[in-house]
Write a protein that holds these residues in place. Structure first.
Motif, PDB file in Angstrom:
ATOM      1  N   HIS A 117       0.846  -1.195   0.000  1.00  0.00           N
ATOM      2  CA  HIS A 117       0.000   0.000   0.000  1.00  0.00           C
ATOM      3  C   HIS A 117       0.881   1.244   0.000  1.00  0.00           C
ATOM      4  CE1 HIS A 117       0.823   0.526   4.324  1.00  0.00           C
ATOM      5  NE2 HIS A 117       0.601  -0.782   4.441  1.00  0.00           N
ATOM      6  N   ALA A 118       0.256   2.402  -0.188  1.00  0.00           N
ATOM      7  CA  ALA A 118       0.993   3.649  -0.426  1.00  0.00           C
ATOM      8  C   ALA A 118       1.805   4.094   0.776  1.00  0.00           C
ATOM      9  CB  ALA A 118       0.024   4.754  -0.837  1.00  0.00           C
TER      10      ALA A 118
ATOM     11  N   SER B 199       1.710  -0.352  -5.356  1.00  0.00           N
ATOM     12  CA  SER B 199       0.895   0.181  -4.269  1.00  0.00           C
ATOM     13  C   SER B 199      -0.577   0.025  -4.614  1.00  0.00           C
ATOM     14  CB  SER B 199       1.217   1.660  -4.033  1.00  0.00           C
ATOM     15  OG  SER B 199       2.523   1.806  -3.526  1.00  0.00           O
TER      16      SER B 199
END
Length: 253
Positions: free
Chosen positions: A140-141, A157
């Motif tokens: 994820h980011a 991401s």
């Protein structure tokens, strides 16, 4: 050719004839649309490990089907914790299985896909450093890749604070990886179940009682039950059962 301990079909269409690899491959075929298959082994009383590892539950028949499932998939999906704990090495196949993939228009090796929220991954682990096909990491980011990881893997991401599995699978499909095989672990299966992304479960039932202690094949937050009809039951001479449950019966032939 039948390899090792015979495996026979109990249901449907029971047969006393051992299944060769061609027949087994037909029973675990590829779908005509994007498909997520999950493969696990468990004890009679539901344990996912013996002495902390799944290897204590797996024998020759399970390993044979395990290898065939890897042969027919486009990508092998695994959680980072399972990758570390089980000591995954590079995803490689023998020449016979590579030849099958070439004959069916597939890359020689499936792509390893690692799901990791923390990116606590070692780029020097053989699963990355020795991979014949560049692995993919779904994260994820908010996660920061460790030094060297982007040198050996594509880091994607999907989501902000946690991995968005639906978005991650959609990105894999966009890359042409539509036939996915997930080998766990339990928290990843729980998350995939909660997101209603599991199309199929292949479950090997080992004929032993592990006793209290080990977890189940699934873990995590509660989720609604998901119905997966039984598609076939196979049995090996050592008492192992090989079950296949799937939303659609199209893969059984």
């Amino acid at each position: 050719m039948t390899v090792g301990m015979p495996i026979r079909r109990l249901w449907p269409a029971p047969s006393t004839q051992p299944l060769d690899d061609t027949a087994l491959t037909g029973l675990y075929g590829r779908a005509d649309e994007p498909h997520l298959r999950v493969n696990f082994v468990a004890s009679l009383d539901g344990a996912v490990t013996v002495d902390g590892y799944s290897a204590g539950l797996s024998g020759e028949p399970d390993k044979r089907v395990f290898g065939l499932l890897r042969m027919v998939c486009d990508a092998l999906v695994v959680a980072a914790g399972t990758l570390r704990h089980e000591g995954y090495r590079a995803v490689r196949l023998d020449e016979r299985r590579r030849a099958w993939r070439r004959a069916n228009g597939l890359a020689e090796y499936p792509t390893l896909v690692v799901v990791s929220g923390s990116l606590d991954l070692d780029p020097a682990q053989a699963a990355f450093a020795d991979a014949p096909t560049r692995p993919v990491v779904l994260t994820h980011a908010d996660a920061e890749p460790p030094p060297g990881l982007t040198d050996v893997a594509d880091v994607l991401s999907c989501g902000t604070e946690r991995v968005d599995l639906a978005a991650g699978l959609a990105e894999l499909h966009r890359r042409g990886l539509t036939q996915l095989l997930c080998e766990g672990g339990p928290h990843l299966l729980g998350a995939l179940t909660a997101a209603d992304l599991v199309d199929e479960l292949c479950l090997t039932v080992a004929p032993l009682l592990a006793g209290p202690g080990p977890g189940r094949i699934t873990a995590g937050d509660a989720a609604p039950p998901r119905h997966l009809p039984l598609r076939h039951v196979l049995a090996a001479d050592d008492g192992v059962l090989l079950l296949r449950h799937a939303r659609s019966g199209d893969l059984s032939r």
